[in-house]
Motif scaffolding. Structure first.
Motif, PDB file in Angstrom:
ATOM      1  N   PRO A  49       0.843  -1.200   0.000  1.00  0.00           N
ATOM      2  CA  PRO A  49       0.000   0.000   0.000  1.00  0.00           C
ATOM      3  C   PRO A  49       0.877   1.249   0.000  1.00  0.00           C
ATOM      4  CG  PRO A  49      -0.770  -1.588   1.630  1.00  0.00           C
ATOM      5  CD  PRO A  49       0.542  -2.107   1.123  1.00  0.00           C
ATOM      6  N   GLN A  50       0.451   2.280  -0.709  1.00  0.00           N
ATOM      7  CA  GLN A  50       1.291   3.459  -0.897  1.00  0.00           C
ATOM      8  C   GLN A  50       1.723   4.083   0.418  1.00  0.00           C
ATOM      9  OE1 GLN A  50      -0.467   6.453  -3.387  1.00  0.00           O
ATOM     10  NE2 GLN A  50       1.468   7.521  -3.717  1.00  0.00           N
ATOM     11  N   GLU A  51       0.815   4.117   1.391  1.00  0.00           N
ATOM     12  CA  GLU A  51       1.163   4.747   2.661  1.00  0.00           C
ATOM     13  C   GLU A  51       2.221   3.947   3.416  1.00  0.00           C
ATOM     14  OE1 GLU A  51      -2.445   2.105   3.409  1.00  0.00           O
ATOM     15  OE2 GLU A  51      -1.728   3.504   1.871  1.00  0.00           O
ATOM     16  N   SER A  52       2.280   2.640   3.164  1.00  0.00           N
ATOM     17  CA  SER A  52       3.299   1.810   3.809  1.00  0.00           C
ATOM     18  C   SER A  52       4.646   1.940   3.107  1.00  0.00           C
ATOM     19  CB  SER A  52       2.860   0.344   3.816  1.00  0.00           C
ATOM     20  OG  SER A  52       1.682   0.165   4.563  1.00  0.00           O
ATOM     21  N   ALA A  53       4.623   1.969   1.775  1.00  0.00           N
ATOM     22  CA  ALA A  53       5.870   2.019   1.005  1.00  0.00           C
ATOM     23  C   ALA A  53       6.681   3.262   1.317  1.00  0.00           C
ATOM     24  CB  ALA A  53       5.554   1.956  -0.487  1.00  0.00           C
ATOM     25  N   HIS A  54       6.009   4.376   1.635  1.00  0.00           N
ATOM     26  CA  HIS A  54       6.716   5.628   1.889  1.00  0.00           C
ATOM     27  C   HIS A  54       7.311   5.698   3.292  1.00  0.00           C
ATOM     28  CE1 HIS A  54       5.793   7.423  -1.902  1.00  0.00           C
ATOM     29  NE2 HIS A  54       4.480   7.392  -1.716  1.00  0.00           N
ATOM     30  N   ARG A  55       6.989   4.730   4.127  1.00  0.00           N
ATOM     31  CA  ARG A  55       7.414   4.817   5.528  1.00  0.00           C
ATOM     32  C   ARG A  55       8.451   3.768   5.903  1.00  0.00           C
ATOM     33  NH1 ARG A  55       1.878   4.724   8.700  1.00  0.00           N
ATOM     34  NH2 ARG A  55       3.306   4.781  10.493  1.00  0.00           N
ATOM     35  N   ILE A  56       9.008   3.093   4.923  1.00  0.00           N
ATOM     36  CA  ILE A  56      10.045   2.110   5.218  1.00  0.00           C
ATOM     37  C   ILE A  56      11.403   2.632   4.750  1.00  0.00           C
ATOM     38  CG2 ILE A  56       8.452   0.160   5.080  1.00  0.00           C
ATOM     39  CD1 ILE A  56       9.485  -0.453   2.326  1.00  0.00           C
ATOM     40  N   ASP A  57      12.449   2.221   5.452  1.00  0.00           N
ATOM     41  CA  ASP A  57      13.816   2.577   5.066  1.00  0.00           C
ATOM     42  C   ASP A  57      14.388   1.471   4.184  1.00  0.00           C
ATOM     43  OD1 ASP A  57      13.881   4.969   6.567  1.00  0.00           O
ATOM     44  OD2 ASP A  57      14.312   3.825   8.398  1.00  0.00           O
ATOM     45  N   ARG A  58      15.248   1.868   3.258  1.00  0.00           N
ATOM     46  CA  ARG A  58      15.838   0.906   2.330  1.00  0.00           C
ATOM     47  C   ARG A  58      17.351   0.837   2.530  1.00  0.00           C
ATOM     48  NH1 ARG A  58      12.847   2.033  -3.520  1.00  0.00           N
ATOM     49  NH2 ARG A  58      10.868   2.817  -2.687  1.00  0.00           N
ATOM     50  N   LEU A  59      17.873  -0.360   2.382  1.00  0.00           N
ATOM     51  CA  LEU A  59      19.320  -0.575   2.425  1.00  0.00           C
ATOM     52  C   LEU A  59      19.687  -1.494   1.263  1.00  0.00           C
ATOM     53  CD1 LEU A  59      22.034  -0.170   3.871  1.00  0.00           C
ATOM     54  CD2 LEU A  59      21.504  -2.198   5.245  1.00  0.00           C
ATOM     55  N   PRO A  60      20.200  -0.935   0.171  1.00  0.00           N
ATOM     56  CA  PRO A  60      20.529  -1.780  -0.984  1.00  0.00           C
ATOM     57  C   PRO A  60      21.744  -2.650  -0.711  1.00  0.00           C
ATOM     58  CG  PRO A  60      21.233   0.477  -1.375  1.00  0.00           C
ATOM     59  CD  PRO A  60      20.478   0.490  -0.081  1.00  0.00           C
ATOM     60  N   HIS A  61      21.689  -3.885  -1.192  1.00  0.00           N
ATOM     61  CA  HIS A  61      22.915  -4.682  -1.139  1.00  0.00           C
ATOM     62  C   HIS A  61      23.547  -4.721  -2.523  1.00  0.00           C
ATOM     63  CE1 HIS A  61      20.569  -8.760  -1.706  1.00  0.00           C
ATOM     64  NE2 HIS A  61      20.945  -8.297  -2.867  1.00  0.00           N
ATOM     65  N   ARG A  62      24.861  -4.772  -2.514  1.00  0.00           N
ATOM     66  CA  ARG A  62      25.652  -4.721  -3.740  1.00  0.00           C
ATOM     67  C   ARG A  62      26.551  -5.947  -3.823  1.00  0.00           C
ATOM     68  NH1 ARG A  62      22.410  -1.507  -5.153  1.00  0.00           N
ATOM     69  NH2 ARG A  62      22.598   0.765  -5.135  1.00  0.00           N
ATOM     70  N   SER A  63      26.731  -6.436  -5.034  1.00  0.00           N
ATOM     71  CA  SER A  63      27.763  -7.439  -5.247  1.00  0.00           C
ATOM     72  C   SER A  63      29.103  -6.724  -5.381  1.00  0.00           C
ATOM     73  CB  SER A  63      27.468  -8.256  -6.512  1.00  0.00           C
ATOM     74  OG  SER A  63      27.631  -7.446  -7.666  1.00  0.00           O
ATOM     75  N   LEU A  64      30.172  -7.483  -5.343  1.00  0.00           N
ATOM     76  CA  LEU A  64      31.504  -6.885  -5.420  1.00  0.00           C
ATOM     77  C   LEU A  64      31.711  -6.155  -6.746  1.00  0.00           C
ATOM     78  CD1 LEU A  64      34.124  -6.718  -3.734  1.00  0.00           C
ATOM     79  CD2 LEU A  64      34.945  -8.705  -5.018  1.00  0.00           C
ATOM     80  N   SER A  65      31.008  -6.574  -7.779  1.00  0.00           N
ATOM     81  CA  SER A  65      31.159  -5.942  -9.092  1.00  0.00           C
ATOM     82  C   SER A  65      30.222  -4.752  -9.278  1.00  0.00           C
ATOM     83  CB  SER A  65      30.902  -6.971 -10.199  1.00  0.00           C
ATOM     84  OG  SER A  65      29.607  -7.541 -10.067  1.00  0.00           O
ATOM     85  N   GLU A  66      29.462  -4.388  -8.238  1.00  0.00           N
ATOM     86  CA  GLU A  66      28.490  -3.298  -8.349  1.00  0.00           C
ATOM     87  C   GLU A  66      28.782  -2.149  -7.387  1.00  0.00           C
ATOM     88  OE1 GLU A  66      24.454  -5.862  -9.430  1.00  0.00           O
ATOM     89  OE2 GLU A  66      24.957  -5.457  -7.332  1.00  0.00           O
ATOM     90  N   LEU A  67      30.003  -1.997  -6.957  1.00  0.00           N
ATOM     91  CA  LEU A  67      30.315  -0.966  -5.972  1.00  0.00           C
ATOM     92  C   LEU A  67      29.984   0.418  -6.515  1.00  0.00           C
ATOM     93  CD1 LEU A  67      33.735  -2.205  -4.543  1.00  0.00           C
ATOM     94  CD2 LEU A  67      31.417  -2.746  -3.795  1.00  0.00           C
ATOM     95  N   ASP A  68      29.322   1.216  -5.678  1.00  0.00           N
ATOM     96  CA  ASP A  68      28.957   2.568  -6.089  1.00  0.00           C
ATOM     97  C   ASP A  68      29.344   3.547  -4.986  1.00  0.00           C
ATOM     98  OD1 ASP A  68      27.096   2.160  -4.113  1.00  0.00           O
ATOM     99  OD2 ASP A  68      25.352   2.130  -5.437  1.00  0.00           O
ATOM    100  N   GLY A  69      28.818   4.753  -5.066  1.00  0.00           N
ATOM    101  CA  GLY A  69      29.183   5.795  -4.114  1.00  0.00           C
ATOM    102  C   GLY A  69      28.226   5.975  -2.968  1.00  0.00           C
ATOM    103  N   GLY A  70      27.453   4.939  -2.650  1.00  0.00           N
ATOM    104  CA  GLY A  70      26.567   5.011  -1.491  1.00  0.00           C
ATOM    105  C   GLY A  70      25.309   5.835  -1.762  1.00  0.00           C
ATOM    106  N   PRO A  71      24.730   6.490  -0.744  1.00  0.00           N
ATOM    107  CA  PRO A  71      25.292   6.708   0.594  1.00  0.00           C
ATOM    108  C   PRO A  71      25.093   5.548   1.562  1.00  0.00           C
ATOM    109  CG  PRO A  71      23.178   7.802   0.430  1.00  0.00           C
ATOM    110  CD  PRO A  71      23.451   7.215  -0.923  1.00  0.00           C
ATOM    111  N   TYR A  72      24.295   4.544   1.167  1.00  0.00           N
ATOM    112  CA  TYR A  72      24.091   3.383   2.018  1.00  0.00           C
ATOM    113  C   TYR A  72      24.316   2.128   1.182  1.00  0.00           C
ATOM    114  CZ  TYR A  72      21.524   6.814   4.850  1.00  0.00           C
ATOM    115  OH  TYR A  72      21.161   7.921   5.568  1.00  0.00           O
TER     116      TYR A  72
END
Length: 245
Positions: free
Chosen positions: A148-171
């Motif tokens: 539901p839209q009201e739920s999706a906007h209230r969660i925090d996200r933490l992306p996981h990366r493979s070793l070949s996908e390193l980026d500049g964050g911030p998380y």
């Protein structure tokens, strides 16, 4: 490495064929990948990664999340940690005290938004409890679009990366289906290894990683992502190992 050479059938045979003994290189023979191993081969022969004295054969792709999570992002007590990844079948068992975890398979969300994990996630948001979802970008987007839209906007996200996908964050957290979670992006702007539990070394085929505290199945010198050419350096701010593309 000496323990693996002495007690684990896979490494005893592989290193002997590659010209290793106890487990140093025999002069003139370097073996394939400087002694490191492709993850596909380890996955196919997991029973031979168990020490002669016995042990677990189960690969836990959620291993290590509890160690790297506090480094990657500030997590409030009572947070529900949701791993969104079809390759992770069971919740993390090493989360810090006060946190609880579950897993959601993003590939079945369209057909099953009433699963126990999704219901728990939505209920936690509606109660005002903190929720952190961990996964790849596409899987996180798929989960949020199914909520539901009201739920999706209230969660925090933490992306996981493979070793070949390193980026500049911030998380972000480093993840591999075989090794589990083995590093995190810190406030210094660098990708830090969980150096107390993971060791990395350079080989001709790329970085090879060893789980230092997992005894079975024993994972030594794994060429993550088939071998990624990168550098291991000390962080100028923290003095601990970081991965640099």
């Amino acid at each position: 490495m000496l323990s693996a050479f002495n007690t684990v059938p896979f490494y005893r045979e592989r290193w002997a064929l590659d010209g290793r003994t106890e487990p140093t290189l025999v002069p003139g023979r370097k073996g394939r990948h400087d002694g490191a191993t492709e993850p596909e081969l380890l996955t196919r022969t997991v029973v031979d990664l168990v020490p002669l004295a016995g042990g677990e054969t189960r690969i836990d792709p959620a291993r290590g999340l509890g160690r790297v999570l506090p480094t990657a992002r500030r997590v409030r007590p009572g947070t529900l940690v949701v791993i969104v990844d079809p390759a992770v079948p069971t919740p993390p068992v090493d989360l810090p005290r006060g946190l609880r975890g579950c897993v959601v398979n993003p590939e079945t969300l369209a057909d099953d938004t009433s699963s126990g994990a999704v219901v728990e996630l939505v209920s936690a948001v509606r109660r005002g409890e903190p929720v952190l979802v961990v996964g790849g970008d596409k899987d996180l987007a798929r989960l949020c679009s199914a909520l539901p839209q009201e739920s999706a906007h209230r969660i925090d996200r933490l992306p996981h990366r493979s070793l070949s996908e390193l980026d500049g964050g911030p998380y972000g957290v480093l993840h591999d289906p075989l090794l589990g979670y083995f590093g995190a992006f810190r406030e210094c702007g660098r990708w830090h290894l969980d150096w107390r539990r993971v060791y990395a070394r350079r080989t001709r085929s790329g970085l090879a990683f060893t789980l230092l505290t997992q005894r079975s199945p024993m994972l030594v010198d794994v060429l993550v992502d088939g071998g990624v050419r990168a550098e291991i350096r000390p962080c100028p701010r923290h003095g601990t190992p970081v991965v640099s593309p």
